[in-house]
Write a protein that holds these residues in place. Structure first.
Motif, mmCIF file in Angstrom:
data_model
loop_
_atom_site.group_PDB
_atom_site.id
_atom_site.type_symbol
_atom_site.label_atom_id
_atom_site.label_comp_id
_atom_site.label_asym_id
_atom_site.label_seq_id
_atom_site.Cartn_x
_atom_site.Cartn_y
_atom_site.Cartn_z
ATOM 1 N N VAL A 114 4.776 -1.979 -3.771
ATOM 2 C CA VAL A 114 4.541 -2.571 -4.651
ATOM 3 C C VAL A 114 4.621 -3.820 -4.004
ATOM 4 C CG1 VAL A 114 5.414 -2.302 -6.138
ATOM 5 C CG2 VAL A 114 2.786 -2.986 -6.503
ATOM 6 N N TYR A 366 -7.005 -10.815 -1.988
ATOM 7 C CA TYR A 366 -7.924 -10.352 -3.088
ATOM 8 C C TYR A 366 -9.075 -10.314 -3.747
ATOM 9 C CZ TYR A 366 -4.311 -5.966 -2.866
ATOM 10 O OH TYR A 366 -3.302 -5.081 -1.876
ATOM 11 N N SER A 393 -2.096 -8.969 -10.605
ATOM 12 C CA SER A 393 -2.393 -7.513 -11.232
ATOM 13 C C SER A 393 -4.073 -8.167 -12.102
ATOM 14 C CB SER A 393 -1.797 -8.390 -13.170
ATOM 15 O OG SER A 393 -0.744 -8.623 -12.171
ATOM 16 N N ILE A 405 -5.475 3.629 -7.968
ATOM 17 C CA ILE A 405 -4.090 3.933 -7.401
ATOM 18 C C ILE A 405 -3.890 5.408 -6.954
ATOM 19 C CG2 ILE A 405 -2.227 4.536 -8.659
ATOM 20 C CD1 ILE A 405 -2.942 2.662 -10.990
ATOM 21 N N LEU A 408 -5.465 4.564 -3.320
ATOM 22 C CA LEU A 408 -4.380 3.878 -2.822
ATOM 23 C C LEU A 408 -3.542 4.643 -1.599
ATOM 24 C CD1 LEU A 408 -5.202 1.277 -5.392
ATOM 25 C CD2 LEU A 408 -5.348 0.847 -2.354
ATOM 26 N N ALA A 415 -0.228 1.416 -5.292
ATOM 27 C CA ALA A 415 -0.354 0.616 -6.325
ATOM 28 C C ALA A 415 0.006 0.644 -8.198
ATOM 29 C CB ALA A 415 -2.104 0.527 -6.680
ATOM 30 N N ARG A 416 0.025 -0.110 -9.274
ATOM 31 C CA ARG A 416 0.649 1.121 -9.986
ATOM 32 C C ARG A 416 0.025 0.954 -11.079
ATOM 33 N NH1 ARG A 416 7.195 -1.871 -10.729
ATOM 34 N NH2 ARG A 416 6.465 -2.911 -12.304
ATOM 35 N N ILE A 446 -3.924 -2.066 -13.550
ATOM 36 C CA ILE A 446 -3.785 -2.348 -12.558
ATOM 37 C C ILE A 446 -3.021 -3.333 -11.820
ATOM 38 C CG2 ILE A 446 -5.821 -2.733 -11.254
ATOM 39 C CD1 ILE A 446 -4.799 -0.611 -9.244
ATOM 40 N N ASN A 447 -1.588 -2.894 -10.940
ATOM 41 C CA ASN A 447 -1.251 -4.002 -9.820
ATOM 42 C C ASN A 447 -1.333 -3.595 -8.288
ATOM 43 O OD1 ASN A 447 1.445 -3.877 -12.444
ATOM 44 N ND2 ASN A 447 0.697 -5.701 -12.294
ATOM 45 N N PHE A 448 -1.590 -4.635 -7.783
ATOM 46 C CA PHE A 448 -1.474 -3.750 -6.108
ATOM 47 C C PHE A 448 -0.318 -5.203 -5.714
ATOM 48 C CE2 PHE A 448 -6.609 -4.758 -7.862
ATOM 49 C CZ PHE A 448 -7.114 -3.569 -7.181
ATOM 50 N N PRO A 449 -0.175 -4.175 -4.339
ATOM 51 C CA PRO A 449 1.065 -4.928 -3.810
ATOM 52 C C PRO A 449 0.616 -6.360 -3.271
ATOM 53 C CG PRO A 449 -0.111 -3.111 -2.651
ATOM 54 C CD PRO A 449 -0.590 -3.423 -3.655
#
Ligand SMILES: Cc1ncc(COP(=O)(O)O)c(C=O)c1O
Length: 470
Positions: A114, A366, A393, A405, A408, A415-416, A446-449
């Motif tokens: 991430v 993104y 985010s 998630i 992914l 992702a978290r 969600i948090n993408f990297p």
């Protein structure tokens, strides 16, 4: 590894096969005696030569493919990446004299964390310098330089480097005299470090809700939660978004409260053109490995008050008197940062703007890639707040956040979910004043990297996942 890819031109086809067998990459780089690059031979080339009747003992001679893709030392990651394809995943890197000096390999489907530190500047040079100086503990020139440079970056007078971002908050609370019987207002949507530090100070955290639109602590909720015991507010600039510091400072002034900004996720963000960290009495930062800049573990308190700075320096160092060594007027802590960590920090800070821009460009990619996905709402921008991209985010509004998630993850992309609402967790549940919006955001966020920019291949992988979820 480079040595395992190299084969001398005056060797034989058998030598090439042995090189390929050892490196397991299906390719050998052929060089002359002066290490100048001649060309490549793959396991397929050898097979074809053998089928044509050449012997394994044949000299390599002119067999290498000289027309292959190569890269120059000064090329960027992106330029090198563009030269790779499904057929060519590994490139020799040559210096100006045509000598083989390194190689570049792009592997599709590698695990993407991430977040990842970007340590490509002077970090290693300064780290070695600090190491060789033998000042590897918490004295040394890099500490002072890091404190000076980082506080300047934050538009603050003073910086006190500490061991991590959690103790930075604790040190701030102790320095301001916040302790037993005092209430400290914090947001529900934050990492647990914020509330844990309040407990460490023996104070009572009061958890209030965040605003639905900007995800940051809601000033109206702060105001409602104030009691005669309230001593401080800790606004958290969550996911890079600055809190409404005008409203918060106004409340603090009217109620005579301290403000400790938790800037662990927002290095360089601004509110009304002013850096986060420069509003509060004391502000705290984290330099953990996933943060915008890192020292491995590490943190810093910044302030504009000489008095608070002096007290923080004493408390950080066991409460030892500044004028009389080994004399202690009060109980302090060992919260010192090492010179080795600070050396990395100085290197990181030299490139902080570049690192912030890099993360921003990932977010932009993104946003562009998912422009027609109607169930993703990226973190908003506000006119008077220049937020930074810590992680990318967003909110997933179709109820499929967890599935996304999972998908992914199946594709090696980490992702978290947003932080859980603090008030939902056992140790903190009795400290909730309000948290309805935080619960909603936490369930969909969600948090993408930001660890790697979106290569065309990575985009294809992500887009395919989104297609499945439509
Ligand atoms: C909002 C917030 N506050 C505090 C911290 C604590 O920082 P550290 O991990 O350096 O102790 C973190 C990061 O982990 C964080 O995200």
């Amino acid at each position: 590894m480079l040595e395992q890819l190299k084969c001398e031109q005056n060797g034989t086809l058998l030598d090439v096969l042995q090189v390929i067998n050892t490196n397991g990459k299906g390719i050998a780089f052929v060089v002359n005696e002066g290490d100048e690059f001649i060309g490549v031979l793959t396991d397929g080339d050898i097979r074809r030569l053998l089928l044509e009747g050449k012997a394994l003992s044949s000299k390599i001679g002119d067999y290498p493919n000289t027309n292959c893709a190569t890269a120059q030392v000064n090329e960027t990651f992106q330029e090198m990446l563009e030269k790779t394809s499904d057929a060519v995943s590994i490139l020799p890197i040559l210096d100006e004299q045509g000598k083989l000096v390194d190689f570049f390999q792009y592997q599709n489907n590698v695990y993407i964390p991430v977040a990842a530190p970007n340590l490509k500047g002077n970090e290693f040079k300064y780290l070695v310098d600090a190491f060789l100086s033998t000042w590897i503990s918490s004295s040394g020139t890099y500490i002072r330089q890091f404190e000076r440079d980082f506080s300047t970056f934050c538009e603050c007078e003073y910086g006190v480097a500490v061991s991590n971002g959690t103790v930075a908050i604790h040190l701030a609370l102790e320095t301001l005299g916040v302790g037993k019987g005092d209430e400290v207002i914090i947001p529900d949507l934050t990492f647990a470090a914020t509330i844990n530090a309040v407990f460490h100070a023996n104070a009572t955290p009061v958890i209030v809700d965040v605003k639905e639109d900007n995800w940051c602590i809601d000033p109206a909720e702060i105001e409602k939660a104030i009691t005669p015991q309230t001593k401080a507010i800790i606004p958290v600039h969550i996911y890079g978004q600055p809190c409404d510091m005008d409203a918060i400072m106004d409340i603090a002034k009217r109620h005579n409260l301290f403000v400790i900004e938790d800037c662990a996720e927002a290095h360089g963000a601004t509110f009304n053109g002013k850096k986060v960290g420069s509003f509060g009495d004391i502000s705290t930062f984290s330099f953990f490995g996933n943060k915008v800049i890192t020292t491995g573990e590490g943190g810093m308190c910044v302030t504009n008050s000489e008095k608070l700075n002096d007290r923080m320096c004493v408390l950080r160092d066991h409460g030892m008197s500044k004028t009389k060594r080994y004399w202690h007027d009060e109980v302090g802590y060992n919260y010192r940062m090492t010179n080795l960590q600070a050396a990395i920090g100085v290197g990181q800070l030299e490139r902080i703007d570049e690192i912030i821009d890099f993360r921003r460009s990932i977010e932009a990619a993104y946003v562009e890639m998912l422009a027609d996905v109607d169930f993703i709402r990226f973190e908003p921008h506000f006119e008077n707040r220049k937020r930074i991209t810590w992680l990318v985010s967003a909110l997933v509004t179709n109820g499929k956040r967890d599935l996304l998630i999972e998908k992914l993850k199946e594709n090696s992309i980490d992702a978290r979910p947003f932080f859980y609402p603090l008030g939902d967790m056992e140790p903190y549940k009795d400290n909730v004043f309000s948290n309805a919006n935080s619960k909603k955001l936490s369930a969909t966020g969600i948090n993408f990297p930001t660890a790697q920019f979106l290569t065309p291949k990575l985009q294809e992988r992500i887009k395919a996942i989104f297609e499945e979820l439509k």
